[in-house]
Design an enzyme around this catalytic site. Structure first.
Site, PDB file in Angstrom:
ATOM      1  N   LYS A  44       0.840  -0.943  -0.045  1.00 45.04           N
ATOM      2  CA  LYS A  44       0.006   0.158  -0.077  1.00 45.04           C
ATOM      3  C   LYS A  44       0.763   1.122   0.064  1.00 45.04           C
ATOM      4  O   LYS A  44       1.933   1.144   0.782  1.00 45.04           O
ATOM      5  CB  LYS A  44      -0.998  -0.010   1.343  1.00 45.04           C
ATOM      6  N   CYS A 128      -2.590   9.932  -6.095  1.00 45.44           N
ATOM      7  CA  CYS A 128      -3.537   9.580  -5.228  1.00 45.44           C
ATOM      8  C   CYS A 128      -4.655  10.660  -5.165  1.00 45.44           C
ATOM      9  O   CYS A 128      -4.169  11.774  -5.158  1.00 45.44           O
ATOM     10  CB  CYS A 128      -2.926   9.692  -3.708  1.00 45.44           C
TER      11      CYS A 128
HETATM   12  C1  LIG Z   1      -2.462   6.422  -2.334  1.00 48.12           C
HETATM   13  C2  LIG Z   1      -3.642   6.704  -2.388  1.00 48.12           C
HETATM   14  C3  LIG Z   1      -4.593   6.154  -3.080  1.00 48.12           C
HETATM   15  C4  LIG Z   1      -6.168   5.913  -2.663  1.00 48.12           C
HETATM   16  C5  LIG Z   1      -6.361   6.071  -1.295  1.00 48.12           C
HETATM   17  O1  LIG Z   1      -5.776   5.743  -0.304  1.00 48.12           O
HETATM   18  O2  LIG Z   1      -7.540   6.647  -1.282  1.00 48.12           O
HETATM   19  N1  LIG Z   1      -6.854   5.386  -3.698  1.00 48.12           N
HETATM   20  C6  LIG Z   1      -6.573   5.266  -4.978  1.00 48.12           C
HETATM   21  O3  LIG Z   1      -7.569   4.740  -5.866  1.00 48.12           O
HETATM   22  N2  LIG Z   1      -5.305   5.358  -5.486  1.00 48.12           N
HETATM   23  C7  LIG Z   1      -4.410   5.950  -4.837  1.00 48.12           C
HETATM   24  O4  LIG Z   1      -3.573   6.166  -5.176  1.00 48.12           O
END
Ligand SMILES: C=Cc1c(C(=O)O)[nH]c(=O)[nH]c1=O
Length: 309
Positions: A44, A128
């Site tokens: 993540k 993000c």
């Molecule tokens: C790193 C945060 C991201 C997130 C998030 O943590 O909200 N959601 C996504 O679809 N892509 C992201 O890059």
């Protein structure tokens, strides 16, 4: 049928891995990926400090895909650095994704990752869409160039970026021009979720996620044509880099399409969230069957060989 593929010179048993954000926040989830049929895995995206992320509900899925506004919940970069230090890198290719909230945060994380003696591959998330008040770097080419210049100086090893989807040819050109300035930028992952979609439930007449009045990043079938376009656009524009495809992979068919469009590896997000790690076995079986039916005995026999009319 042989599914092996080369990534940055390293042979992998197959092209599949998870999309960052799905099944990869905790060591339990990461160990699940390590035991799965996927040949690679990514953590993540992390920040300097741990984050709880946005209020729930922050993920919802529908027949055609998913919407999320997780808000970058993660255990902080040291947690993932420790995981990478303990990881058996012979067993599986591990990517470490960072998504610093500021340039300095990214540089601080990179300095620590560089010191750590482990071959996890660094992926810098430029895209993000869900941190309130933070426009994404991937849509600001000057900021993107500044960050990549810092990363390139600080990291000294091959690294990659996670890009948002682009929707204009001039943006493919502008983004590729920035990426091609950095020879050590060895791979490009396309795409992150399609930002700030809005899913509305006709029965409740309400949005389905709590953060940002329901606006969130789209994944799944909704995004496949956009994902394929971005994979192929950067495959054509960045011949010295490898492309990792992400977006809309629910079966062997979509994995085949990403490879045809030029992807070297293929990520699975929404379908992994919905189905669990068995999705990798299923998609590998389906991809094998498609290749056999077409008489392809290796991935290189068709990878990047998308036909035009
Ligand atoms: C790193 C945060 C991201 C997130 C998030 O943590 O909200 N959601 C996504 O679809 N892509 C992201 O890059």
């Amino acid at each position: 049928t042989d599914l092996t593929c080369l990534f940055l010179g390293q042979p992998l048993a197959n092209p599949l891995m998870n999309a960052s954000g799905v099944c990869c926040r905790t060591t339990t989830e990461l160990d699940t990926l390590a035991s799965s049929a996927a040949a690679a895995m990514v953590t993540k995206s992390c920040t300097l400090e741990p984050r709880t992320g946005n209020p729930e509900p922050r993920y919802s899925s529908l027949p055609l895909g998913s919407i999320n506004s997780m808000g970058l919940p993660n255990e902080g970069y040291q947690y993932y650095l420790d995981y990478a230090e303990r990881f058996d890198h012979e067993r599986k290719l591990l990517f470490l994704s960072i998504s610093g909230l500021t340039l300095d945060d990214n540089v601080e994380m990179i300095a620590a990752i560089r010191e750590a003696v482990n071959p996890a591959l660094l992926e810098v998330n430029l895209s993000c869409p869900n941190v309130p008040g933070k426009p994404q770097t991937g849509y600001d080419f000057e900021a993107m160039d500044e960050l990549l210049d810092e990363v390139n100086d600080a990291y000294k090893r091959p690294f990659g970026v996670k890009l948002p989807p682009y929707f204009d040819i001039s943006h493919f050109d502008a983004a590729a021009e920035v990426l091609n300035r950095y020879p050590r930028l060895a791979f490009v992952t396309c795409i992150n979720s399609v930002g700030n979609g809005l899913v509305i439930d006709p029965d409740t007449e309400s949005v389905v996620i709590k953060p940002k009045d329901g606006f969130g990043g789209l994944g799944g079938a909704y995004v496949l044509p956009t994902a394929l376009a971005n994979v192929n656009a950067f495959y054509r524009r960045c011949p010295d880099k490898q492309i990792i495809g992400c977006g809309g992979v629910q079966s062997g068919t979509e994995a085949f399409l990403h490879l045809l469009a030029g992807a070297s590896l293929v990520q699975i997000g929404t379908a992994l969230y919905e189905e669990g790690p068995a999705v990798f076995d299923r998609v590998l079986g389906e991809l094998t069957a498609i290749m056999a039916s077409k008489g392809y005995t290796s991935i290189d026999a068709f990878r990047g060989k998308l036909k035009t009319l």
